[in-house]
Motif scaffolding. Structure first.
Motif, PDB file in Angstrom:
ATOM      1  N   ALA A  26      31.048  98.101  89.117  1.00  0.00           N
ATOM      2  CA  ALA A  26      32.068  97.113  88.762  1.00  0.00           C
ATOM      3  C   ALA A  26      32.829  97.558  87.526  1.00  0.00           C
ATOM      4  N   HIS A  27      32.149  98.167  86.569  1.00  0.00           N
ATOM      5  CA  HIS A  27      32.814  98.658  85.360  1.00  0.00           C
ATOM      6  C   HIS A  27      33.776  99.798  85.694  1.00  0.00           C
ATOM      7  N   ILE A  28      33.417 100.600  86.685  1.00  0.00           N
ATOM      8  CA  ILE A  28      34.308 101.687  87.102  1.00  0.00           C
ATOM      9  C   ILE A  28      35.585 101.104  87.712  1.00  0.00           C
ATOM     10  N   GLY A  29      35.433 100.036  88.490  1.00  0.00           N
ATOM     11  CA  GLY A  29      36.597  99.357  89.046  1.00  0.00           C
ATOM     12  C   GLY A  29      37.490  98.786  87.958  1.00  0.00           C
TER      13      GLY A  29
ATOM     14  N   MET B  92      25.340  87.832  94.414  1.00  0.00           N
ATOM     15  CA  MET B  92      23.883  87.846  94.459  1.00  0.00           C
ATOM     16  C   MET B  92      23.284  89.192  94.071  1.00  0.00           C
ATOM     17  N   LEU B  93      24.117  90.172  93.759  1.00  0.00           N
ATOM     18  CA  LEU B  93      23.591  91.483  93.400  1.00  0.00           C
ATOM     19  C   LEU B  93      22.959  91.429  92.021  1.00  0.00           C
TER      20      LEU B  93
ATOM     21  N   LEU C 172      25.581 101.697  99.765  1.00  0.00           N
ATOM     22  CA  LEU C 172      26.916 102.227  99.495  1.00  0.00           C
ATOM     23  C   LEU C 172      27.953 101.126  99.619  1.00  0.00           C
ATOM     24  N   GLU C 173      27.787 100.268 100.623  1.00  0.00           N
ATOM     25  CA  GLU C 173      28.742  99.170 100.834  1.00  0.00           C
ATOM     26  C   GLU C 173      28.727  98.188  99.659  1.00  0.00           C
ATOM     27  N   GLN C 174      27.554  97.923  99.128  1.00  0.00           N
ATOM     28  CA  GLN C 174      27.444  97.013  97.985  1.00  0.00           C
ATOM     29  C   GLN C 174      28.080  97.617  96.736  1.00  0.00           C
ATOM     30  N   LYS C 175      27.892  98.910  96.538  1.00  0.00           N
ATOM     31  CA  LYS C 175      28.508  99.581  95.393  1.00  0.00           C
ATOM     32  C   LYS C 175      30.033  99.564  95.506  1.00  0.00           C
ATOM     33  N   GLU C 176      30.531  99.785  96.710  1.00  0.00           N
ATOM     34  CA  GLU C 176      31.981  99.727  96.946  1.00  0.00           C
ATOM     35  C   GLU C 176      32.509  98.324  96.684  1.00  0.00           C
ATOM     36  N   LEU C 177      31.746  97.312  97.085  1.00  0.00           N
ATOM     37  CA  LEU C 177      32.153  95.928  96.869  1.00  0.00           C
ATOM     38  C   LEU C 177      32.226  95.622  95.376  1.00  0.00           C
ATOM     39  N   LEU C 178      31.255  96.116  94.613  1.00  0.00           N
ATOM     40  CA  LEU C 178      31.261  95.917  93.166  1.00  0.00           C
ATOM     41  C   LEU C 178      32.491  96.555  92.524  1.00  0.00           C
TER      42      LEU C 178
ATOM     43  N   TYR D  67      37.698  95.848  89.991  1.00  0.00           N
ATOM     44  CA  TYR D  67      39.113  96.240  89.997  1.00  0.00           C
ATOM     45  C   TYR D  67      40.021  95.018  90.142  1.00  0.00           C
ATOM     46  N   GLU D  68      39.750  94.183  91.131  1.00  0.00           N
ATOM     47  CA  GLU D  68      40.628  93.045  91.407  1.00  0.00           C
ATOM     48  C   GLU D  68      40.577  91.998  90.295  1.00  0.00           C
TER      49      GLU D  68
END
Length: 286
Positions: free
Chosen positions: A17-20, A237-238, A247-253, A258-259
């Motif tokens: 999330a911080h990367i986003g 919930m993460l 991988l999908e959860q990391k992409e979601l974060l 970002y958003e």
């Protein structure tokens, strides 16, 4: 071009999330020379300040199996205060940073840990610890209680930097009044329905305790005085100690970070401008 001091606070394994957030700051053409990293945020901050490209940091986070950093030694928990030594993580971090000290990096990086020996927040940067390896400071800041063993530094007993008074985060880090924005990752509480079915409940109980504690820290009340400098990123919930993240959860974060930053950073900057023009309007929440 707007200028801020970003504070990447907490998160643990939710660091994507911080990367986003960093990606959003780049898209918004936001400039910053000072960066503050706490816990999981210290990892991303350190890699970014070392000169690693943002896309490479993202790729690293997506491809790294966090399970290699965990451990479940109850003997170590009793003798060193944590299930895992954290040595594997520190070496991984040091290799990525090529052994860099704070003096070796161009940007002004500030990493916070917490001294549970009565000292409160401890700050590592070019001024306080110029020759200290950045990886060691990150290890200090990432010492999740009960999970990673505590670390000694002089008279300090250091644990996760997220366990500190919020006032320690909202300093004038640049020394010139530059706007600070603290990005806090908030988690929802999650139950563990399989607890009673475990054949070895003690290990599971300790992990539940760690997860509950870290999740509660992420949901800690933000004082009214700091809301205008805070953006809360809701990561659902993460958990900050979810080492099995997909991988999908990391992409979601990454997407959530970002958003959220893309939407709320301009609002915080607009609010700051209004305050300077004599109109105090607060954007509460995110």
């Amino acid at each position: 071009m707007s200028k801020i001091v970003p504070i990447f606070s907490g998160g643990g394994t939710k660091l994507s999330a911080h990367i986003g957030i960093l990606k959003a700051l780049d898209a918004l053409n936001i400039e910053f020379n000072h960066i503050v990293g706490v816990s999981g945020g210290s990892i991303v901050s350190a890699l970014y300040c070392s000169g690693m490209a943002l896309e490479d940091i993202k790729r690293l986070a997506l491809e790294t199996d966090f399970r290699k950093f965990r451990g479940y030694s109850l003997i170590r928990l009793l003798t060193q205060g944590g299930l895992c030594s954290g040595d594997t993580f520190e070496k991984w971090m040091d290799d990525l940073l090529n052994g860099a000290t704070f003096n070796d990096i161009d940007k002004d990086l500030h990493i916070l840990a917490t001294d549970v020996n009565g000292g409160g927040p401890v700050i590592f940067n070019k001024t306080s610890s110029p020759t200290l390896k950045v990886s060691k400071a990150v290890r200090f800041s990432m010492s999740i209680p009960l999970f990673f063993s505590f670390q000694s530094y002089g008279s300090h007993i250091l644990v996760d930097g997220a366990i500190l008074s919020e006032d320690a985060l909202y300093n004038d880090w640049a020394g010139d009044g530059t706007k600070i924005i603290c990005f806090r990752l908030k988690s929802d509480q999650v139950s563990e329905p399989s607890f009673k079915k475990s054949w070895f409940p003690l290990k599971q109980y300790v992990m539940m305790l760690i997860r509950t504690f870290m999740t509660a820290m992420s949901r800690e009340y933000v004082h009214d005085n700091h809301w205008q400098n805070t953006i809360v990123v809701n990561t659902g919930m993460l958990s900050p100690v979810d080492f099995n993240m997909s991988l999908e959860q990391k992409e979601l974060l990454f997407k959530v970070g970002y958003e959220t930053a893309l939407e709320f950073v301009p609002k915080r900057l607009a609010e700051n401008k209004r305050v300077h023009n004599g109109t105090n309007i607060s954007f509460i929440g995110s």
